[in-house]
Write a protein that holds these residues in place. Structure first.
Motif, PDB file in Angstrom:
ATOM      1  N   TYR A   1      33.451  47.454  33.899  1.00 17.62           N
ATOM      2  CA  TYR A   1      33.978  47.369  35.256  1.00 17.62           C
ATOM      3  C   TYR A   1      34.743  48.660  35.550  1.00 17.62           C
TER       4      TYR A   1
ATOM      5  N   GLN B   1      42.016  49.973  44.575  1.00 18.15           N
ATOM      6  CA  GLN B   1      40.896  49.083  44.866  1.00 18.15           C
ATOM      7  C   GLN B   1      40.784  48.007  43.791  1.00 18.15           C
ATOM      8  N   GLY B   2      39.976  46.998  44.072  1.00 17.33           N
ATOM      9  CA  GLY B   2      39.761  45.927  43.104  1.00 17.33           C
ATOM     10  C   GLY B   2      38.728  46.304  42.064  1.00 17.33           C
ATOM     11  N   LEU B   3      38.576  45.455  41.069  1.00 15.84           N
ATOM     12  CA  LEU B   3      37.595  45.666  40.014  1.00 15.84           C
ATOM     13  C   LEU B   3      36.179  45.524  40.555  1.00 15.84           C
ATOM     14  N   GLN B   4      35.303  46.444  40.139  1.00 13.41           N
ATOM     15  CA  GLN B   4      33.904  46.377  40.542  1.00 13.41           C
ATOM     16  C   GLN B   4      33.033  46.463  39.296  1.00 13.41           C
ATOM     17  N   LEU B   5      31.949  45.702  39.285  1.00  8.08           N
ATOM     18  CA  LEU B   5      31.030  45.778  38.162  1.00  8.08           C
ATOM     19  C   LEU B   5      30.283  47.103  38.198  1.00  8.08           C
TER      20      LEU B   5
ATOM     21  N   ALA C   1      30.630  38.482  37.810  1.00 14.36           N
ATOM     22  CA  ALA C   1      31.842  38.025  38.490  1.00 14.36           C
ATOM     23  C   ALA C   1      32.268  39.047  39.526  1.00 14.36           C
TER      24      ALA C   1
ATOM     25  N   PHE D   1      35.402  40.248  41.910  1.00 10.60           N
ATOM     26  CA  PHE D   1      36.848  40.141  41.903  1.00 10.60           C
ATOM     27  C   PHE D   1      37.456  40.322  43.286  1.00 10.60           C
ATOM     28  N   GLY D   2      38.545  39.630  43.529  1.00 11.27           N
ATOM     29  CA  GLY D   2      39.364  39.870  44.700  1.00 11.27           C
ATOM     30  C   GLY D   2      40.283  41.059  44.457  1.00 11.27           C
ATOM     31  N   GLN D   3      41.047  41.402  45.496  1.00 13.92           N
ATOM     32  CA  GLN D   3      41.957  42.548  45.409  1.00 13.92           C
ATOM     33  C   GLN D   3      43.222  42.216  44.627  1.00 13.92           C
TER      34      GLN D   3
END
Lengths: 114, 113
Positions: free
Chosen positions: A36, A42-46, B102, B104-106
């Motif tokens: 990830y 920013q949020g986690l991204q695959l 999965a 994910f949200g922020q």
């Protein structure tokens, strides 16, 4: 119990240089493997995943990772990095039984310098 | 919705107070996960829901933490008698089914003062 070890907490590298972010895991059962990425604010991204089949997996932005079962590793590589690749990278393992919970490594901060 | 939504984005509370953190997963996703991420560390697993039931709550640190998902969609993470050590970013993720990717949200940044 399962665990994930990311061997480098920070990796500074110059733009256009190659990079390898190391990840080792321990598990007594079969696993799914993931990388990830978390860009600043920013949020986690695959980024990419290994579920089965070919041990070499690739992402759309030039990263690749190879599952090595004998060495229990899933190192992430890119032949030429860009400034925009600066981010935190997390290796993760999902155990292929029961609750399918995902265990994350502590993360590696990739810092690409001009 | 288009992605996983978490509210509030930031929460500051006093030590000893009760807080609720909300997660709205992607529509149709049956699996929902809660994680906690402290500064400089990777996400730490808390609990996993498959539908309405908690399939694995082994990551909840103690009985002050509880989570529900009554209708198999929105989930609420509840923390009683908050402590300063509970300060972290709480992440929610959902997936179409267990074991699949999965999203994910922020996150909700919880600060206990």
């Amino acid at each position: 119990a399962q665990s994930v070890t990311q061997l480098d907490s920070q990796v500074p590298v110059f733009e256009e240089a190659p990079v390898e972010l190391r990840c080792n895991y321990s598990s007594s059962v079969s696993v799914y493997l993931f990388w990830y990425v978390q860009y600043p604010n920013q949020g986690l991204q695959l980024l990419l995943k290994y579920l089965s089949g070919s041990t070499l997996v690739e992402s759309i932005n030039g990263f690749e990772a190879e599952f090595n079962k004998s060495q229990t590793s899933f190192h992430l590589r890119k032949p030429s990095v860009h400034i925009s690749d600066t981010a935190e990278y997390f290796c993760a393992v999902t155990v292929n039984t029961g609750g399918f919970k995902t265990i994350f490594g502590a993360g590696t901060r990739l810092f690409v310098k001009a | 919705g288009a992605g996983v939504s978490q509210t509030p984005s930031n929460k500051v509370t006093e030590k000893g107070k009760y807080v609720e953190l909300r997660c709205d997963p992607i529509s149709g996703h049956t699996a929902l996960y809660w994680y906690r991420q402290s500064l400089g560390q990777g996400p730490e697993f808390l609990i996993y829901f498959q539908g309405t039931g908690a399939a694995d709550d082994s990551g909840l640190p103690n009985d002050r933490f509880f989570a529900v998902r009554p209708e198999g969609s929105v989930s609420t993470l509840k923390i009683q008698r908050t402590e300063r050590g509970d300060s972290a970013v709480y992440l929610c993720a959902s997936s179409l089914k267990r074991g699949s990717e999965a999203f994910f949200g922020q996150g909700t940044r919880l600060t206990v003062v």
